[in-house]
Design a protein around this motif. Structure first.
Motif, PDB file in Angstrom:
ATOM      1  N   VAL A 143      12.625   7.602 -32.932  1.00 37.05           N
ATOM      2  CA  VAL A 143      12.431   6.412 -33.614  1.00 37.05           C
ATOM      3  C   VAL A 143      13.302   6.127 -34.822  1.00 37.05           C
ATOM      4  CG1 VAL A 143      10.677   4.937 -34.826  1.00 37.05           C
ATOM      5  CG2 VAL A 143      10.041   6.774 -33.040  1.00 37.05           C
ATOM      6  N   GLU A 144      14.080   5.020 -34.700  1.00 33.52           N
ATOM      7  CA  GLU A 144      14.621   4.716 -35.817  1.00 33.52           C
ATOM      8  C   GLU A 144      14.264   3.554 -36.685  1.00 33.52           C
ATOM      9  OE1 GLU A 144      18.798   3.591 -34.743  1.00 33.52           O
ATOM     10  OE2 GLU A 144      18.499   4.779 -32.878  1.00 33.52           O
ATOM     11  N   LEU A 145      14.191   3.789 -37.806  1.00 32.00           N
ATOM     12  CA  LEU A 145      13.422   2.625 -39.043  1.00 32.00           C
ATOM     13  C   LEU A 145      14.262   1.516 -39.231  1.00 32.00           C
ATOM     14  CD1 LEU A 145      11.381   5.353 -41.289  1.00 32.00           C
ATOM     15  CD2 LEU A 145      10.817   4.402 -38.849  1.00 32.00           C
ATOM     16  N   ASP A 146      13.663   0.428 -38.924  1.00 31.08           N
ATOM     17  CA  ASP A 146      14.515  -0.713 -39.049  1.00 31.08           C
ATOM     18  C   ASP A 146      14.018  -1.519 -40.207  1.00 31.08           C
ATOM     19  OD1 ASP A 146      16.161  -2.853 -39.007  1.00 31.08           O
ATOM     20  OD2 ASP A 146      15.799  -3.261 -36.679  1.00 31.08           O
ATOM     21  N   GLN A 147      14.559  -1.079 -41.509  1.00 34.82           N
ATOM     22  CA  GLN A 147      13.614  -1.876 -42.463  1.00 34.82           C
ATOM     23  C   GLN A 147      14.450  -3.402 -43.179  1.00 34.82           C
ATOM     24  OE1 GLN A 147      13.965   1.311 -45.381  1.00 34.82           O
ATOM     25  NE2 GLN A 147      12.138   2.552 -44.115  1.00 34.82           N
ATOM     26  N   SER A 148      13.934  -4.049 -43.291  1.00 36.45           N
ATOM     27  CA  SER A 148      14.357  -5.470 -43.851  1.00 36.45           C
ATOM     28  C   SER A 148      13.531  -6.013 -44.809  1.00 36.45           C
ATOM     29  CB  SER A 148      14.831  -6.535 -42.603  1.00 36.45           C
ATOM     30  OG  SER A 148      13.671  -6.681 -41.780  1.00 36.45           O
ATOM     31  N   ASP A 149      13.918  -7.205 -45.392  1.00 35.35           N
ATOM     32  CA  ASP A 149      13.040  -7.920 -46.587  1.00 35.35           C
ATOM     33  C   ASP A 149      12.266  -8.818 -45.710  1.00 35.35           C
ATOM     34  OD1 ASP A 149      14.156 -10.596 -46.001  1.00 35.35           O
ATOM     35  OD2 ASP A 149      16.059  -9.720 -46.870  1.00 35.35           O
ATOM     36  N   PHE A 150      10.960  -9.134 -46.173  1.00 31.29           N
ATOM     37  CA  PHE A 150       9.753  -9.862 -45.620  1.00 31.29           C
ATOM     38  C   PHE A 150      10.482 -10.925 -44.578  1.00 31.29           C
ATOM     39  CE2 PHE A 150       6.321 -12.872 -45.195  1.00 31.29           C
ATOM     40  CZ  PHE A 150       5.416 -12.006 -44.472  1.00 31.29           C
ATOM     41  N   SER A 151      11.513 -11.857 -45.388  1.00 30.73           N
ATOM     42  CA  SER A 151      11.744 -13.190 -44.590  1.00 30.73           C
ATOM     43  C   SER A 151      12.642 -12.754 -43.485  1.00 30.73           C
ATOM     44  CB  SER A 151      12.751 -13.924 -45.559  1.00 30.73           C
ATOM     45  OG  SER A 151      13.641 -13.411 -45.902  1.00 30.73           O
ATOM     46  N   ALA A 152      13.306 -11.769 -43.317  1.00 26.90           N
ATOM     47  CA  ALA A 152      14.122 -11.479 -42.300  1.00 26.90           C
ATOM     48  C   ALA A 152      13.426 -10.736 -41.119  1.00 26.90           C
ATOM     49  CB  ALA A 152      15.369 -10.336 -42.615  1.00 26.90           C
ATOM     50  N   PHE A 153      12.213  -9.986 -41.719  1.00 27.02           N
ATOM     51  CA  PHE A 153      11.230  -9.325 -40.776  1.00 27.02           C
ATOM     52  C   PHE A 153      10.724 -10.317 -40.158  1.00 27.02           C
ATOM     53  CE2 PHE A 153       7.098  -8.085 -40.146  1.00 27.02           C
ATOM     54  CZ  PHE A 153       7.116  -6.989 -39.269  1.00 27.02           C
ATOM     55  N   MET A 154      10.120 -11.384 -40.707  1.00 27.55           N
ATOM     56  CA  MET A 154       9.438 -12.468 -40.260  1.00 27.55           C
ATOM     57  C   MET A 154      10.189 -13.395 -39.118  1.00 27.55           C
ATOM     58  SD  MET A 154       6.196 -12.165 -40.853  1.00 27.55           S
ATOM     59  CE  MET A 154       5.926 -13.574 -39.959  1.00 27.55           C
ATOM     60  N   ASP A 155      11.483 -13.504 -39.429  1.00 29.19           N
ATOM     61  CA  ASP A 155      12.442 -14.263 -38.621  1.00 29.19           C
ATOM     62  C   ASP A 155      12.459 -13.701 -37.432  1.00 29.19           C
ATOM     63  OD1 ASP A 155      14.540 -16.499 -38.239  1.00 29.19           O
ATOM     64  OD2 ASP A 155      15.790 -14.586 -38.110  1.00 29.19           O
TER      65      ASP A 155
END
Length: 241
Positions: A95-107
């Motif tokens: 599993v690779e953790l793909d972390q991003s800020d909330f706006s990018a995550f929601m997009d």
């Protein structure tokens, strides 16, 4: 191991997920699959995913690997991501953790650009809340069916819920839908968010909703004879002086 992860992140204050909806709105009689690492390994073996030399399962030359999207705005989900990564590594899943800020995550949720995601869900308390997340009518941008889950049986149950006025019938329909969603493993119900808030006794919190306490903030007020100086800044005149 949902219970071990819950203890790790929330300690004694955690609430284990009970199904597609929060416990306060859902159905606690839904039968969830039991944690069984040996059976999980056997299922992967039977599906042709054999353990490779590097500890990652492989099928037809392809490693068993996926990316898990996580919003950095959520500390609990960040911690859960690491725990999920560790537990699946023991089974031979990378599993690779793909972390991003909330706006990018929601997009990316809106556009379906992810393998798996640690999503938070909040549903309306009404009987038609299933339409938000689990029917084809809930596909983005109109709803919150981020995974584009499509099942004619769920669509039919949701339609029946909009037509019945019988409370017992509605509960039966919802139970059938929640059990079907759980059996099909459209998601893993990790935990319920326990929101604890406080308001000064001077506040009159009109119309507070159990599912969205913040929705009526604009209508809260303080009686004129109980206000202190800071209360008068930016407040409109009280309805009841």
């Amino acid at each position: 191991d949902r219970r071990a992860m819950l203890q790790n992140v929330y300690g004694s204050r955690g609430i284990l997920g009970t199904g597609p909806n929060a416990k306060s709105l859902g159905d606690t009689t839904v039968a969830l699959p039991q944690f069984d690492r040996a059976r999980a390994a056997a299922l992967l073996d039977s599906a042709g995913w054999t353990m490779g030399a590097n500890g990652v399962r492989v099928k037809n030359g392809r490693p068993l690997s996926f990316r898990l999207a996580i919003p950095t705005s959520s500390a609990p989900r960040m911690r859960y991501g690491v725990l999920i990564q560790e537990q699946l590594r023991e089974l031979g899943v990378r599993v690779e953790l793909d972390q991003s800020d909330f706006s990018a995550f929601m997009d990316r949720n809106m556009r379906g650009l992810y393998d798996a995601a640690l999503q938070g869900r909040a549903s309306d308390p009404g009987r038609t809340n299933m339409n938000q997340s689990w029917t084809t009518a809930g596909f983005p941008p109109l709803g919150q069916n981020w995974i584009r889950y499509s099942n004619p049986a769920i669509n039919a149950i949701a339609d029946s819920l909009t037509r019945t006025a019988d409370a017992d019938r509605a509960r039966q329909l919802k139970h059938r839908a929640y059990q079907l969603l759980t059996d099909e493993a459209v998601g893993v119900w990790l935990y319920d968010v326990l929101t604890v808030g406080g308001a000064h006794e001077r506040l009159r919190t009109e119309g507070m909703r159990v599912d969205a306490w913040w929705s009526g903030v604009a209508d809260w007020w303080i009686p004129g004879n109980e206000r202190i100086e800071r209360d008068r800044i930016g407040l409109r005149p009280a309805a009841n002086p």
